[in-house]
Design a protein around this motif. Structure first.
Motif, PDB file in Angstrom:
ATOM      1  N   CYS A  56       0.825  -1.240   0.011  1.00 51.83           N
ATOM      2  CA  CYS A  56       0.090  -0.190   0.038  1.00 51.83           C
ATOM      3  C   CYS A  56       0.919   1.217   0.102  1.00 51.83           C
ATOM      4  O   CYS A  56       0.642   2.173  -0.506  1.00 51.83           O
ATOM      5  CB  CYS A  56      -0.969  -0.093   1.373  1.00 51.83           C
ATOM      6  N   ARG A  57       2.144   1.178   0.778  1.00 55.95           N
ATOM      7  CA  ARG A  57       2.909   2.207   0.801  1.00 55.95           C
ATOM      8  C   ARG A  57       3.445   2.645  -0.716  1.00 55.95           C
ATOM      9  O   ARG A  57       3.507   3.948  -1.322  1.00 55.95           O
ATOM     10  CB  ARG A  57       3.985   2.040   1.693  1.00 55.95           C
ATOM     11  N   ASP A  58       3.836   1.474  -1.478  1.00 54.21           N
ATOM     12  CA  ASP A  58       4.247   1.648  -2.893  1.00 54.21           C
ATOM     13  C   ASP A  58       3.032   2.229  -3.756  1.00 54.21           C
ATOM     14  O   ASP A  58       3.594   3.206  -4.529  1.00 54.21           O
ATOM     15  CB  ASP A  58       4.583   0.146  -3.427  1.00 54.21           C
ATOM     16  N   TYR A  59       1.953   1.850  -3.423  1.00 54.36           N
ATOM     17  CA  TYR A  59       0.672   2.270  -4.274  1.00 54.36           C
ATOM     18  C   TYR A  59       0.473   3.773  -4.026  1.00 54.36           C
ATOM     19  O   TYR A  59       0.444   4.695  -5.088  1.00 54.36           O
ATOM     20  CB  TYR A  59      -0.470   1.589  -3.865  1.00 54.36           C
ATOM     21  N   GLN A  60       0.700   4.151  -2.829  1.00 56.15           N
ATOM     22  CA  GLN A  60       0.297   5.562  -2.479  1.00 56.15           C
ATOM     23  C   GLN A  60       1.540   6.456  -2.967  1.00 56.15           C
ATOM     24  O   GLN A  60       1.349   7.734  -3.315  1.00 56.15           O
ATOM     25  CB  GLN A  60       0.118   5.646  -0.979  1.00 56.15           C
ATOM     26  N   GLY A  61       2.621   5.823  -3.117  1.00 55.86           N
ATOM     27  CA  GLY A  61       3.823   6.583  -3.503  1.00 55.86           C
ATOM     28  C   GLY A  61       4.007   6.734  -5.028  1.00 55.86           C
ATOM     29  O   GLY A  61       4.813   7.344  -5.765  1.00 55.86           O
ATOM     30  N   GLY A  62       3.171   5.766  -5.885  1.00 52.73           N
ATOM     31  CA  GLY A  62       2.995   6.101  -7.144  1.00 52.73           C
ATOM     32  C   GLY A  62       3.807   4.801  -7.787  1.00 52.73           C
ATOM     33  O   GLY A  62       4.086   4.898  -9.151  1.00 52.73           O
ATOM     34  N   ALA A  63       4.556   3.905  -7.085  1.00 54.13           N
ATOM     35  CA  ALA A  63       5.371   3.060  -7.492  1.00 54.13           C
ATOM     36  C   ALA A  63       4.512   1.581  -8.094  1.00 54.13           C
ATOM     37  O   ALA A  63       5.056   0.743  -8.648  1.00 54.13           O
ATOM     38  CB  ALA A  63       6.464   2.617  -6.610  1.00 54.13           C
ATOM     39  N   LEU A  64       3.573   1.490  -7.438  1.00 50.31           N
ATOM     40  CA  LEU A  64       2.660   0.389  -7.873  1.00 50.31           C
ATOM     41  C   LEU A  64       1.005   0.790  -8.324  1.00 50.31           C
ATOM     42  O   LEU A  64       0.659   1.420  -7.717  1.00 50.31           O
ATOM     43  CB  LEU A  64       2.849  -0.639  -6.279  1.00 50.31           C
ATOM     44  N   ALA A  65       0.536  -0.167  -9.446  1.00 52.07           N
ATOM     45  CA  ALA A  65      -0.645   0.056  -9.585  1.00 52.07           C
ATOM     46  C   ALA A  65      -1.341  -1.239  -9.774  1.00 52.07           C
ATOM     47  O   ALA A  65      -0.655  -2.215 -10.098  1.00 52.07           O
ATOM     48  CB  ALA A  65      -0.776   1.055 -10.825  1.00 52.07           C
ATOM     49  N   GLY A  66      -2.676  -1.174  -9.722  1.00 46.02           N
ATOM     50  CA  GLY A  66      -3.478  -2.635  -9.851  1.00 46.02           C
ATOM     51  C   GLY A  66      -5.129  -2.187  -9.508  1.00 46.02           C
ATOM     52  O   GLY A  66      -5.369  -1.370  -8.727  1.00 46.02           O
ATOM     53  N   CYS A  88      -5.701  -2.225  -5.763  1.00 44.65           N
ATOM     54  CA  CYS A  88      -5.059  -1.342  -4.748  1.00 44.65           C
ATOM     55  C   CYS A  88      -6.096  -0.464  -4.118  1.00 44.65           C
ATOM     56  O   CYS A  88      -6.039  -0.259  -2.676  1.00 44.65           O
ATOM     57  CB  CYS A  88      -3.795  -0.525  -5.478  1.00 44.65           C
ATOM     58  N   GLU A  89      -6.964   0.272  -5.131  1.00 49.13           N
ATOM     59  CA  GLU A  89      -7.681   1.356  -4.221  1.00 49.13           C
ATOM     60  C   GLU A  89      -8.856   0.505  -3.237  1.00 49.13           C
ATOM     61  O   GLU A  89      -8.905   1.096  -1.904  1.00 49.13           O
ATOM     62  CB  GLU A  89      -8.547   1.788  -5.390  1.00 49.13           C
ATOM     63  N   ASP A  90      -9.140  -0.390  -3.460  1.00 50.81           N
ATOM     64  CA  ASP A  90      -9.999  -1.241  -2.552  1.00 50.81           C
ATOM     65  C   ASP A  90      -9.218  -1.652  -1.115  1.00 50.81           C
ATOM     66  O   ASP A  90      -9.702  -1.692  -0.235  1.00 50.81           O
ATOM     67  CB  ASP A  90     -10.955  -2.563  -3.218  1.00 50.81           C
ATOM     68  N   LEU A  91      -7.829  -2.081  -1.463  1.00 55.11           N
ATOM     69  CA  LEU A  91      -7.075  -2.404  -0.299  1.00 55.11           C
ATOM     70  C   LEU A  91      -6.591  -1.421   0.495  1.00 55.11           C
ATOM     71  O   LEU A  91      -6.832  -1.660   1.671  1.00 55.11           O
ATOM     72  CB  LEU A  91      -5.905  -3.495  -0.797  1.00 55.11           C
ATOM     73  N   CYS A  92      -6.126  -0.329  -0.069  1.00 47.03           N
ATOM     74  CA  CYS A  92      -5.253   0.600   0.644  1.00 47.03           C
ATOM     75  C   CYS A  92      -6.149   1.723   1.037  1.00 47.03           C
ATOM     76  O   CYS A  92      -5.614   2.571   1.764  1.00 47.03           O
ATOM     77  CB  CYS A  92      -3.994   0.992  -0.367  1.00 47.03           C
ATOM     78  N   VAL A  93      -7.023   1.962   0.304  1.00 49.23           N
ATOM     79  CA  VAL A  93      -8.090   3.216   0.329  1.00 49.23           C
ATOM     80  C   VAL A  93      -9.482   3.037   0.971  1.00 49.23           C
ATOM     81  O   VAL A  93      -9.599   3.688   1.985  1.00 49.23           O
ATOM     82  CB  VAL A  93      -7.994   4.337  -0.955  1.00 49.23           C
ATOM     83  N   ALA A  94     -10.148   2.380   0.170  1.00 44.60           N
ATOM     84  CA  ALA A  94     -11.642   2.251   0.408  1.00 44.60           C
ATOM     85  C   ALA A  94     -12.111   1.123   1.530  1.00 44.60           C
ATOM     86  O   ALA A  94     -12.909   1.043   2.075  1.00 44.60           O
ATOM     87  CB  ALA A  94     -12.350   1.715  -0.983  1.00 44.60           C
ATOM     88  N   GLY A  95     -10.748   0.289   1.829  1.00 42.66           N
ATOM     89  CA  GLY A  95     -10.938  -0.731   2.824  1.00 42.66           C
ATOM     90  C   GLY A  95     -12.018  -1.888   2.513  1.00 42.66           C
ATOM     91  O   GLY A  95     -12.654  -2.467   3.382  1.00 42.66           O
ATOM     92  N   ARG A  96     -12.261  -2.202   1.101  1.00 49.14           N
ATOM     93  CA  ARG A  96     -13.292  -3.149   0.754  1.00 49.14           C
ATOM     94  C   ARG A  96     -12.388  -4.444   0.504  1.00 49.14           C
ATOM     95  O   ARG A  96     -13.234  -5.253   0.177  1.00 49.14           O
ATOM     96  CB  ARG A  96     -14.059  -2.579  -0.692  1.00 49.14           C
ATOM     97  N   LEU A  97     -11.140  -4.575   0.630  1.00 47.88           N
ATOM     98  CA  LEU A  97     -10.539  -5.787   0.574  1.00 47.88           C
ATOM     99  C   LEU A  97      -9.670  -5.820   1.857  1.00 47.88           C
ATOM    100  O   LEU A  97      -8.856  -5.369   2.199  1.00 47.88           O
ATOM    101  CB  LEU A  97      -9.400  -5.617  -0.593  1.00 47.88           C
ATOM    102  N   ARG A  98     -10.071  -6.961   2.646  1.00 48.04           N
ATOM    103  CA  ARG A  98      -9.614  -7.172   3.995  1.00 48.04           C
ATOM    104  C   ARG A  98      -9.083  -8.576   4.130  1.00 48.04           C
ATOM    105  O   ARG A  98      -9.627  -9.480   3.863  1.00 48.04           O
ATOM    106  CB  ARG A  98     -10.788  -7.217   4.965  1.00 48.04           C
TER     107      ARG A  98
END
Length: 297
Positions: free
Chosen positions: A18-28, A31-41
């Motif tokens: 998630c840190r890599d995603y929020q830093g722009g180094a990772l996309a998928g 990612c949004e559901d896991l790291c931001v929306a909390g819909r992937l637990r």
């Protein structure tokens, strides 16, 4: 020790992603559901060995499986390397490989996997229908899977490791292949089989068999058994070697099914008879389902 340091290693790994995603180094896509929306637990680790990870998670209220064969995101080749290869006049990468390189984790539906410890090889707990009907439905679905692998690709796909654990069932009793690490298309299969040998036993690659030509001490590149033969041997024989637990299927039809499965499972049966055996089994299984449905009326 702070709260982060007390977390289990896999949780920390997800946090790092998630840190890599929020830093722009990772996309998928996830990612949004896991790291931001909390819909992937994340729920639990099912398997973790030599970099291969299998995790269970809930995605938008549904159980899913997350799988990865790489130890960490850094294990993937950077996209820049692919671009450089194309600029240097290389052939580039197939689209399927590009997709795999671009996804550190991917999600698949959570299904009930098979096991030799289950009486019917697959969990039937809570099934609204009887065991005989569930088995017949699953057997027909296995036949559909075999037909798909034999005919629906540009090359035949050979299953070399057929066991209950490598398959799962959906709620409607359709069968899904969940582990195809030992499945190979025809060109690769021929390459694998064509090895040096001193006897036929040297030409067995798990569930895929060839014959040894003693004149040149070389295994033939042509597989001599079939996907259907192995499914009959490893799956159907367990189901139909004895009387099905239902008096609704006539004794004559159960006997015909047993005989057909035994003939199909015989490794000495030539591969050319597989299409005939396929249709014979399908016809008998469809007849069994008709008798079961008639008994319910």
């Amino acid at each position: 020790m702070d709260e982060f340091q007390r977390q289990p290693p896999l949780f920390c790994e997800l946090w790092s992603l998630c840190r890599d995603y929020q830093g722009g180094a990772l996309a998928g896509d996830l990612c949004e559901d896991l790291c931001v929306a909390g819909r992937l637990r994340y729920r639990r680790c099912l398997y973790y060995e030599r970099g291969k990870k299998v995790l269970q998670a809930d995605w938008r209220g549904r159980p899913v499986i997350l799988k990865s064969k790489e130890e960490a995101f850094s294990s993937f080749r950077p996209p820049g390397l692919m671009e450089d290869q194309a600029e240097d006049g290389g052939q580039g990468f197939p689209e399927a490989e590009l997709l795999l390189l671009g996804a550190g984790e991917y999600a698949v539906e959570y299904l009930a996997a098979g096991s030799p410890h289950h009486r019917a090889l697959f969990p039937l707990d809570g099934a609204s229908r009887g065991q005989a009907q569930a088995v017949s439905d699953m057997a027909l679905s296995f036949l559909d899977l075999v037909r798909h692998f034999d005919n629906d690709f540009s090359h035949r796909l050979h299953l070399c490791d057929v066991k209950p654990e490598n398959f799962a069932i959906r709620r409607d009793f359709t069968v899904v292949a969940i582990d195809v690490d030992m499945a190979f298309f025809e060109p690769k299969m021929r390459e694998i089989l064509e090895q040096n040998c001193t006897g036929d036993e040297d030409c067995n690659f798990f569930d895929c068999f060839s014959k040894c030509d003693l004149r040149v001490n070389k295994c033939g590149a042509q597989r001599v058994n079939s996907n259907l033969q192995v499914v009959c041997d490893k799956i159907f024989r367990h189901w139909f070697s004895s009387t099905l637990q239902s008096s609704a299927i006539s004794f004559q039809l159960q006997r015909q099914l047993r005989e057909a499965v035994q003939e199909c499972a015989d490794p000495g049966s030539p591969q050319r008879t597989a299409p005939t055996m396929f249709w014979r089994l399908q016809r008998l299984l469809q007849a069994a389902l008709r008798e079961l449905r008639e008994a319910e009326k």
